[in-house]
Design a protein around this motif. Structure first.
Motif, mmCIF file in Angstrom:
data_model
loop_
_atom_site.group_PDB
_atom_site.id
_atom_site.type_symbol
_atom_site.label_atom_id
_atom_site.label_comp_id
_atom_site.label_asym_id
_atom_site.label_seq_id
_atom_site.Cartn_x
_atom_site.Cartn_y
_atom_site.Cartn_z
ATOM 1 N N MET A 1 0.854 -1.174 0.000
ATOM 2 C CA MET A 1 0.000 0.000 0.000
ATOM 3 C C MET A 1 0.896 1.232 0.000
ATOM 4 N N ASN A 2 0.915 1.957 -1.093
ATOM 5 C CA ASN A 2 1.769 3.130 -1.207
ATOM 6 C C ASN A 2 1.119 4.120 -2.165
ATOM 7 N N GLY A 3 1.841 5.191 -2.470
ATOM 8 C CA GLY A 3 1.239 6.225 -3.300
ATOM 9 C C GLY A 3 -0.014 6.763 -2.636
ATOM 10 N N GLN A 4 -1.093 6.881 -3.392
ATOM 11 C CA GLN A 4 -2.365 7.370 -2.853
ATOM 12 C C GLN A 4 -3.387 6.250 -2.716
ATOM 13 N N GLU A 5 -2.906 4.998 -2.662
ATOM 14 C CA GLU A 5 -3.801 3.862 -2.494
ATOM 15 C C GLU A 5 -4.476 3.901 -1.121
ATOM 16 N N ILE A 6 -5.686 3.378 -1.046
ATOM 17 C CA ILE A 6 -6.361 3.256 0.248
ATOM 18 C C ILE A 6 -6.404 1.803 0.696
ATOM 19 N N GLY A 7 -5.935 0.899 -0.135
ATOM 20 C CA GLY A 7 -5.750 -0.506 0.194
ATOM 21 C C GLY A 7 -4.540 -0.997 -0.575
ATOM 22 N N ILE A 8 -4.157 -2.245 -0.388
ATOM 23 C CA ILE A 8 -3.000 -2.782 -1.100
ATOM 24 C C ILE A 8 -3.312 -2.839 -2.595
ATOM 25 N N GLU B 1 3.844 14.724 1.420
ATOM 26 C CA GLU B 1 2.601 14.402 0.726
ATOM 27 C C GLU B 1 1.700 13.619 1.675
ATOM 28 N N LEU B 2 0.501 14.122 1.885
ATOM 29 C CA LEU B 2 -0.476 13.455 2.736
ATOM 30 C C LEU B 2 -1.296 12.518 1.855
ATOM 31 N N ASN B 3 -0.906 11.245 1.838
ATOM 32 C CA ASN B 3 -1.580 10.281 0.967
ATOM 33 C C ASN B 3 -2.985 9.950 1.456
ATOM 34 N N TYR B 4 -3.155 9.984 2.777
ATOM 35 C CA TYR B 4 -4.469 9.683 3.348
ATOM 36 C C TYR B 4 -4.584 10.468 4.642
ATOM 37 N N VAL B 5 -5.643 11.228 4.788
ATOM 38 C CA VAL B 5 -5.776 12.022 6.003
ATOM 39 C C VAL B 5 -7.246 12.178 6.366
ATOM 40 N N GLY C 1 1.488 9.426 5.106
ATOM 41 C CA GLY C 1 2.147 10.168 4.046
ATOM 42 C C GLY C 1 3.626 9.884 3.955
ATOM 43 N N THR C 2 4.299 10.695 3.145
ATOM 44 C CA THR C 2 5.735 10.580 2.931
ATOM 45 C C THR C 2 6.364 11.962 3.048
ATOM 46 N N PHE C 3 7.675 12.004 3.297
ATOM 47 C CA PHE C 3 8.354 13.293 3.398
ATOM 48 C C PHE C 3 9.823 13.144 3.035
ATOM 49 N N SER C 4 10.406 14.241 2.566
ATOM 50 C CA SER C 4 11.830 14.279 2.240
ATOM 51 C C SER C 4 12.253 15.729 2.095
ATOM 52 N N GLY C 5 13.556 15.963 2.113
ATOM 53 C CA GLY C 5 14.089 17.308 1.945
ATOM 54 C C GLY C 5 15.271 17.540 2.854
ATOM 55 N N SER D 1 8.378 8.146 5.860
ATOM 56 C CA SER D 1 6.989 7.720 5.703
ATOM 57 C C SER D 1 6.359 7.561 7.080
ATOM 58 N N PHE D 2 5.038 7.686 7.135
ATOM 59 C CA PHE D 2 4.339 7.558 8.409
ATOM 60 C C PHE D 2 2.906 7.120 8.165
ATOM 61 N N SER D 3 2.354 6.425 9.124
ATOM 62 C CA SER D 3 0.920 6.119 9.176
ATOM 63 C C SER D 3 0.571 6.051 10.658
#
Length: 299
Positions: free
Chosen positions: A122-129, A258-262, A273-277, A293-295
């Motif tokens: 489950m990655n990107g903007q998916e809400i399930g696998i 990027e907040l993939n799911y909130v 989401g994911t983060f970098s910089g 990454s975090f959930s």
């Protein structure tokens, strides 16, 4: 002259005082009162304004060949691997599509693979696998707490709601290439309408973010930028092992999240989401944060 100044005649905050105030985006520009900031000096890539790369091209000055978002003679990858250029793997956390990357900070021989709808994760903007979101097929709904999908009244995938186990939080990141996990603590909460999240590793490294609610509200796929212009309302901070060094986007640098799911709100909300910089210390040194990454359930 100084004896004439008192609390009654001091000049108030204004757009010419050399201080970031009045809701300004940068010092003395932007926000509700001051003149707009020069988009050629905001340390951001604004392709919608005609920029070829960060603060260059279009109406801005010409881009340096070693930093123009293109593969130039002598470079191994885009803006890397040449005399005076960074090594290509160093670009995996800069929030820009360069090097050998197939997407922003993903793909190619140096960065983590980019999310797909067929990778069993489950990655990107998916809400399930491998399902849901704008790119993948819709997820089936079965109301099962063990099917790897978010269905029924689950707070997130197979957790929360009226019948599934409570959701547990996780956060991981790399700091200058060293991997850390929020194995001591991974939390998220609401501070007014802002989301505050972070993690602490067993080795005591700490990372945290405050995300001010965007004008359009929190939505899946929202991309948040953190730098001196967005602090303190939206900012990131990092403390190295043992508190030896501290860094913040309030001091400098640029982080992209990027907040993939909130689903905002305490006691039933969730954020993923994911983060970098990168972030800077008060003394000007820098730390590169990558593959974050975090959930985390919002308590």
């Amino acid at each position: 002259m100084s004896g004439c100044l008192n609390d009654d005649n001091l000049i108030g905050e204004n757009c010419y005082d050399g201080i970031l105030n009045n809701g300004e985006e940068l010092i003395d520009c932007g926000g509700p009162i001051c003149d707009p900031c020069d988009p050629c000096e905001n340390n951001l890539w604004d392709p919608l304004l005609g920029e070829q790369w960060v603060d260059c091209g279009g109406d801005c000055g010409p881009c340096d060949p070693s930093f123009n978002g293109q593969l130039d003679p002598g470079e191994l990858g885009i803006d890397c691997g040449c005399d005076g250029c960074p090594a290509c793997p160093e670009l995996c956390g800069d929030g820009l599509p360069n090097g050998f990357e197939e997407g922003v900070d993903c793909g190619g021989p140096d960065c983590d693979p980019c999310p797909t709808c067929v990778d069993g994760e489950m990655n990107g903007q998916e809400i399930g696998i491998d399902c849901g979101g704008p790119d993948c097929d819709p997820c089936p709904t079965t109301g099962d707490c063990t099917n790897g999908l978010q269905d029924g009244d689950e707070t997130y995938i197979d957790c929360g709601g009226s019948s599934c186990p409570p959701c547990e939080g996780q956060i991981t990141w790399k700091a200058n290439g060293t991997l850390f996990n929020g194995d001591a603590e991974a939390t998220a909460s609401m501070n007014g309408t802002s989301i505050v999240l972070g993690g602490v590793s067993l080795t005591t490294a700490q990372i945290g973010f405050t995300i001010e609610e965007p004008s359009a509200g929190f939505q899946n796929g929202t991309v948040v930028t953190m730098n001196t212009a967005t602090a303190p309302g939206t900012a990131g901070a990092y403390e190295s092992v043992g508190g030896a060094d501290t860094y913040s986007t309030a001091n400098g640098g640029n982080m992209t999240m990027e907040l993939n799911y909130v689903v905002p709100g305490g006691g039933g909300g969730y954020v993923m989401g994911t983060f970098s910089g990168n972030m800077q210390s008060a003394g000007g040194s820098s730390v590169t944060i990558s593959q974050g990454s975090f959930s985390i359930p919002i308590n």
